[in-house]
Design a protein around this motif. Structure first.
Motif, PDB file in Angstrom:
ATOM      1  N   CYS A  69       0.831  -1.197   0.000  1.00 35.02           N
ATOM      2  CA  CYS A  69       0.000   0.000   0.000  1.00 35.02           C
ATOM      3  C   CYS A  69       0.871   1.254   0.000  1.00 35.02           C
ATOM      4  N   GLU A  70       2.121   1.107  -0.429  1.00 36.02           N
ATOM      5  CA  GLU A  70       3.050   2.242  -0.465  1.00 36.02           C
ATOM      6  C   GLU A  70       2.467   3.416  -1.232  1.00 36.02           C
ATOM      7  N   SER A  96       0.380   2.712  13.789  1.00 26.49           N
ATOM      8  CA  SER A  96       0.722   2.296  12.432  1.00 26.49           C
ATOM      9  C   SER A  96       0.805   3.532  11.548  1.00 26.49           C
ATOM     10  N   SER A  97       1.924   3.674  10.873  1.00 28.62           N
ATOM     11  CA  SER A  97       2.080   4.810   9.966  1.00 28.62           C
ATOM     12  C   SER A  97       1.988   4.372   8.508  1.00 28.62           C
ATOM     13  N   ASN A  98       1.420   3.214   8.276  1.00 28.70           N
ATOM     14  CA  ASN A  98       1.252   2.705   6.916  1.00 28.70           C
ATOM     15  C   ASN A  98      -0.166   2.195   6.723  1.00 28.70           C
ATOM     16  N   PRO A  99      -0.771   2.529   5.583  1.00 28.14           N
ATOM     17  CA  PRO A  99      -2.057   1.897   5.275  1.00 28.14           C
ATOM     18  C   PRO A  99      -1.817   0.409   5.012  1.00 28.14           C
ATOM     19  N   CYS A 131      -6.522  -0.425   0.238  1.00 21.39           N
ATOM     20  CA  CYS A 131      -5.594   0.037   1.261  1.00 21.39           C
ATOM     21  C   CYS A 131      -6.394   0.883   2.247  1.00 21.39           C
ATOM     22  N   VAL A 132      -6.407   0.481   3.511  1.00 24.98           N
ATOM     23  CA  VAL A 132      -7.143   1.196   4.538  1.00 24.98           C
ATOM     24  C   VAL A 132      -6.191   1.615   5.659  1.00 24.98           C
ATOM     25  N   GLY A 133      -6.624   2.630   6.402  1.00 20.07           N
ATOM     26  CA  GLY A 133      -5.823   3.071   7.536  1.00 20.07           C
ATOM     27  C   GLY A 133      -5.240   4.361   7.280  1.00 20.07           C
TER      28      GLY A 133
END
Length: 133
Positions: A69-70, A96-99, A131-133
Motif C-alpha cells: 500500500c506504499e 501504524s504509519s502505513n495503510p 488500502c485502509v488506515g
C-alpha cells in the motif's frame, strides 16, 4: 495465424492468454516488487483447515488480500512515520504509519459438514481489497 488454423489445445491456450501477454515487463524485478499493489488472491482449502472448528472434507475457495500500500500513503502517514523516527512519538504496537491491504467487502461461504448439515459463514472470504488506515 487465424483461430481457424489452430488445433483444439492451441485454441484453448490462445483463449486463456490475454493479448500482449508475451511482452516483456519493464523495470527491474526490485522495482516491480516495490510497486505491487493491494489485490485479491485466492486458494482452495479444506473447510477444516480454516480453523473455525467445522469438521468437513469439503473444499472451498478462500480469498484474501495481500500486497503493498506504499502508493496509498497520505501526508498523515508520512508525518506520523517521521515523528516516530525522531522520537517525538513513542513506538508501540498500536501505532501504524502505513495503510494496510484489507478486505472492504466479503463473500459468504457455504458448505456441508461430515454430519451432512449445511453451514453458512459470513465475512469469511474477501471479495474486494483496498488500502485502509
Amino acid at each position: 495465424m487465424t483461430l481457424q488454423g489452430l488445433n483444439s489445445s492451441e485454441l484453448l491456450r490462445a483463449e486463456r492468454s490475454p493479448s500482449g501477454s508475451s511482452k516483456p515487463k519493464k523495470g527491474s524485478s526490485k522495482e516491480r516488487r516495490k510497486n505491487r499493489h493491494c489485490r485479491l488472491h485466492s486458494l482452495t482449502v479444506k473447510v477444516q483447515d480454516l480453523g473455525l472448528g467445522f469438521q468437513s472434507e469439503e473444499i472451498v475457495r478462500f480469498s484474501y488480500c495481500a500486497g503493498s500500500c506504499e502508493s496509498a500513503r497520505t501526508n498523515y502517514d508520512l508525518t506520523l512515520q517521521n515523528l516516530v523516527q525522531i522520537d517525538l512519538l513513542m513506538r508501540n504496537k498500536h501505532l501504524s504509519s502505513n495503510p494496510c491491504c484489507r478486505p472492504v467487502r466479503y463473500e459468504v461461504v457455504s458448505f456441508m459438514d461430515v454430519q451432512n448439515a449445511w453451514h453458512t459463514v459470513d465475512n469469511l472470504s474477501a471479495a474486494e481489497c483496498k488500502c485502509v488506515g
